[in-house]
Motif scaffolding. Structure first.
Motif, PDB file in Angstrom:
ATOM      1  N   ASN A 183       0.822  -1.217   0.000  1.00  0.00           N
ATOM      2  CA  ASN A 183       0.000   0.000   0.000  1.00  0.00           C
ATOM      3  C   ASN A 183       0.853   1.262   0.000  1.00  0.00           C
ATOM      4  N   ILE A 184       1.955   1.245   0.724  1.00  0.00           N
ATOM      5  CA  ILE A 184       2.872   2.393   0.705  1.00  0.00           C
ATOM      6  C   ILE A 184       3.480   2.545  -0.686  1.00  0.00           C
ATOM      7  N   ALA A 185       3.965   1.446  -1.241  1.00  0.00           N
ATOM      8  CA  ALA A 185       4.599   1.491  -2.568  1.00  0.00           C
ATOM      9  C   ALA A 185       3.626   1.985  -3.629  1.00  0.00           C
ATOM     10  N   ALA A 186       2.350   1.669  -3.488  1.00  0.00           N
ATOM     11  CA  ALA A 186       1.345   2.128  -4.452  1.00  0.00           C
ATOM     12  C   ALA A 186       1.201   3.644  -4.453  1.00  0.00           C
ATOM     13  N   GLU A 187       1.587   4.286  -3.355  1.00  0.00           N
ATOM     14  CA  GLU A 187       1.481   5.748  -3.240  1.00  0.00           C
ATOM     15  C   GLU A 187       2.736   6.476  -3.721  1.00  0.00           C
ATOM     16  N   ILE A 188       3.816   5.741  -3.989  1.00  0.00           N
ATOM     17  CA  ILE A 188       5.082   6.371  -4.374  1.00  0.00           C
ATOM     18  C   ILE A 188       5.498   5.847  -5.743  1.00  0.00           C
ATOM     19  N   GLU A 189       5.551   6.732  -6.689  1.00  0.00           N
ATOM     20  CA  GLU A 189       5.900   6.334  -8.057  1.00  0.00           C
ATOM     21  C   GLU A 189       7.277   5.666  -8.097  1.00  0.00           C
ATOM     22  N   GLY A 190       7.337   4.488  -8.694  1.00  0.00           N
ATOM     23  CA  GLY A 190       8.596   3.779  -8.859  1.00  0.00           C
ATOM     24  C   GLY A 190       9.049   2.970  -7.660  1.00  0.00           C
ATOM     25  N   ALA A 191       8.301   3.013  -6.557  1.00  0.00           N
ATOM     26  CA  ALA A 191       8.678   2.246  -5.369  1.00  0.00           C
ATOM     27  C   ALA A 191       8.465   0.755  -5.630  1.00  0.00           C
ATOM     28  N   VAL A 192       9.359  -0.056  -5.078  1.00  0.00           N
ATOM     29  CA  VAL A 192       9.308  -1.504  -5.257  1.00  0.00           C
ATOM     30  C   VAL A 192       9.305  -2.173  -3.888  1.00  0.00           C
ATOM     31  N   VAL A 193       8.464  -3.194  -3.742  1.00  0.00           N
ATOM     32  CA  VAL A 193       8.362  -3.944  -2.492  1.00  0.00           C
ATOM     33  C   VAL A 193       9.244  -5.184  -2.571  1.00  0.00           C
ATOM     34  N   VAL A 194       9.976  -5.445  -1.485  1.00  0.00           N
ATOM     35  CA  VAL A 194      10.708  -6.697  -1.329  1.00  0.00           C
ATOM     36  C   VAL A 194      10.161  -7.362  -0.072  1.00  0.00           C
TER      37      VAL A 194
END
Length: 142
Positions: A105-116
């Motif tokens: 959910n955090i990554a969805a709010e930040i362009e280009g963020a990737v979850v590991v």
């Protein structure tokens, strides 16, 4: 920059003798590890997102993750994390969430963020790309 959003702020490597006592026999905290060149230096910032975890339950001395998830993984809070990144983010950023869903959910709010996370199939590739500065924001679970 490091945006720390997990409410428990104790990070250290500890070995405890449990056979006869609760004696700490070895401890290395992050500051000492950086000073002794075991870890690279970091530029760290703690951002206040106005979480209220005063009613969160604990289990065995740690916060109950399901309570944290409910209190922290909200649309408004995740937007505040994204705003903090946009306001303070310089260079590569590592953001910690309380769960995989929170990270996503955090990554969805930040362009280009990737979850590991433990669900990530190509973890080595993502970490290599982050190390090579191809990914600016990595979101991970504590």
């Amino acid at each position: 920059m490091f945006i720390y959003i997990f409410p428990c702020a104790i990070i250290c490597i500890t070995l405890i003798c449990v056979s006869y006592c609760q004696l700490i026999i070895y401890e290395k905290d992050i500051r000492r590890a950086i000073e002794n060149k075991y870890l690279c230096d970091i530029h760290c910032m703690r951002v206040n997102i106005d979480y209220d975890i005063s009613k969160a339950k604990t289990r065995l001395g740690d916060y109950a993750l399901d309570d944290l998830e409910e209190m922290i993984n909200t649309y408004d809070s995740n937007k505040k994390v994204a705003l903090a990144y946009k306001r303070y983010g310089v260079g590569q950023t590592l953001i910690f969430g309380t769960s995989i869903a929170h990270c996503e959910n955090i990554a969805a709010e930040i362009e280009g963020a990737v979850v590991v996370s433990s669900n990530t199939k190509n973890r080595d590739e993502i970490i290599r790309r982050f190390t090579n500065k191809e990914i600016k924001v990595l979101v991970n679970c504590m």
